[in-house]
Design a protein around this motif. Structure first.
Motif, short mmCIF file in Angstrom:
data_model
loop_
_atom_site.label_atom_id
_atom_site.label_comp_id
_atom_site.label_asym_id
_atom_site.label_seq_id
_atom_site.Cartn_x
_atom_site.Cartn_y
_atom_site.Cartn_z
N ASP A 280 0.83 -1.21 0.00
CA ASP A 280 0.00 0.00 0.00
C ASP A 280 0.86 1.26 0.00
O ASP A 280 0.66 2.18 -0.80
CB ASP A 280 -0.94 -0.02 1.21
CG ASP A 280 -1.96 1.08 1.18
OD1 ASP A 280 -2.57 1.29 0.10
OD2 ASP A 280 -2.16 1.74 2.21
N LYS A 281 1.85 1.31 0.89
CA LYS A 281 2.68 2.51 1.03
C LYS A 281 3.55 2.74 -0.21
O LYS A 281 3.67 3.88 -0.68
CB LYS A 281 3.55 2.41 2.27
CG LYS A 281 4.26 3.70 2.59
CD LYS A 281 4.69 3.76 4.01
CE LYS A 281 5.21 5.16 4.31
NZ LYS A 281 5.58 5.34 5.67
N VAL A 282 4.12 1.68 -0.75
CA VAL A 282 4.97 1.81 -1.94
C VAL A 282 4.13 2.26 -3.13
O VAL A 282 4.52 3.18 -3.86
CB VAL A 282 5.72 0.49 -2.23
CG1 VAL A 282 6.33 0.49 -3.62
CG2 VAL A 282 6.78 0.24 -1.18
N LYS A 283 2.99 1.63 -3.32
CA LYS A 283 2.13 2.00 -4.45
C LYS A 283 1.72 3.47 -4.37
O LYS A 283 1.86 4.21 -5.34
CB LYS A 283 0.88 1.11 -4.48
CG LYS A 283 -0.03 1.42 -5.64
CD LYS A 283 -1.23 0.48 -5.68
CE LYS A 283 -2.12 0.84 -6.86
NZ LYS A 283 -3.24 -0.06 -7.00
N VAL B 116 3.04 -4.66 -6.89
CA VAL B 116 4.14 -4.55 -5.93
C VAL B 116 4.30 -5.94 -5.31
O VAL B 116 3.45 -6.38 -4.55
CB VAL B 116 3.84 -3.50 -4.83
CG1 VAL B 116 4.98 -3.46 -3.82
CG2 VAL B 116 3.61 -2.13 -5.42
N ASN B 117 5.36 -6.63 -5.71
CA ASN B 117 5.62 -7.98 -5.23
C ASN B 117 6.62 -7.95 -4.08
O ASN B 117 7.68 -7.34 -4.20
CB ASN B 117 6.16 -8.85 -6.36
CG ASN B 117 5.21 -8.91 -7.53
OD1 ASN B 117 4.04 -9.23 -7.36
ND2 ASN B 117 5.68 -8.58 -8.72
N ILE B 118 6.27 -8.60 -2.97
CA ILE B 118 7.12 -8.62 -1.79
C ILE B 118 7.77 -9.99 -1.68
O ILE B 118 7.09 -11.01 -1.70
CB ILE B 118 6.29 -8.34 -0.51
CG1 ILE B 118 5.43 -7.08 -0.67
CG2 ILE B 118 7.20 -8.26 0.71
CD1 ILE B 118 6.18 -5.82 -0.91
N HIS B 119 9.09 -10.00 -1.53
CA HIS B 119 9.85 -11.23 -1.35
C HIS B 119 10.51 -11.15 0.02
O HIS B 119 11.42 -10.35 0.22
CB HIS B 119 10.91 -11.39 -2.44
CG HIS B 119 10.35 -11.31 -3.83
ND1 HIS B 119 9.87 -12.41 -4.48
CD2 HIS B 119 10.17 -10.25 -4.66
CE1 HIS B 119 9.44 -12.04 -5.69
NE2 HIS B 119 9.60 -10.74 -5.81
#
Length: 127
Positions: free
Chosen positions: A90-93, A107-110
């Motif tokens: 949410d914050k990055v987008k 936004v993919n989180i690894h």
């Protein structure tokens, strides 16, 4: 390094992928529960990058008007990983869209590791 061209009334604005990566890195590290960005796994150990390397641990693909972002994160021990990941997304987008005008399509989180430093410090202080 690819750049994004935004054509306006007075000319064009070029936004490099590294700028988008830095914005995403700053936004991600501001989320509670994030210990830092990961530079990858070397020898089975995820290395935590400092604030000087905010574009590291971030992979960005920028098209004409949209961007896709992959973030490689190390979380704090005890953090609820799904909640941290949703907050990061949410914050990055929002940050990238507000600052660049690009439409962030994913936004993919690894999650690369868990940081135990705070838990170890608490245990040693109580003894």
């Amino acid at each position: 390094m690819e750049e994004n061209n935004i054509i306006g009334d007075y000319g064009s604005v070029k936004i490099s992928e590294e700028v988008v990566a830095i914005i995403a890195g700053i936004a991600a590290t501001d989320v509670p529960g994030v210990a830092g960005m990961s530079g990858g796994i070397a020898g089975g150990i995820a290395e935590i990058l400092g604030r000087k390397n905010l574009s590291k641990g971030v992979k960005v693909e920028v098209g004409e008007k949209e961007a896709a972002i992959d973030l490689y994160i190390i979380v704090e021990f005890g953090a609820r990983i799904p909640e941290v990941a949703w907050d990061i997304q949410d914050k990055v987008k929002n940050s990238v869209q507000n600052m660049t005008g690009l439409n962030v399509v994913e936004v993919n989180i690894h999650i690369q590791g868990v940081n135990f430093d705070k838990e170890i410090k608490k245990d040693s202080e109580t003894k």
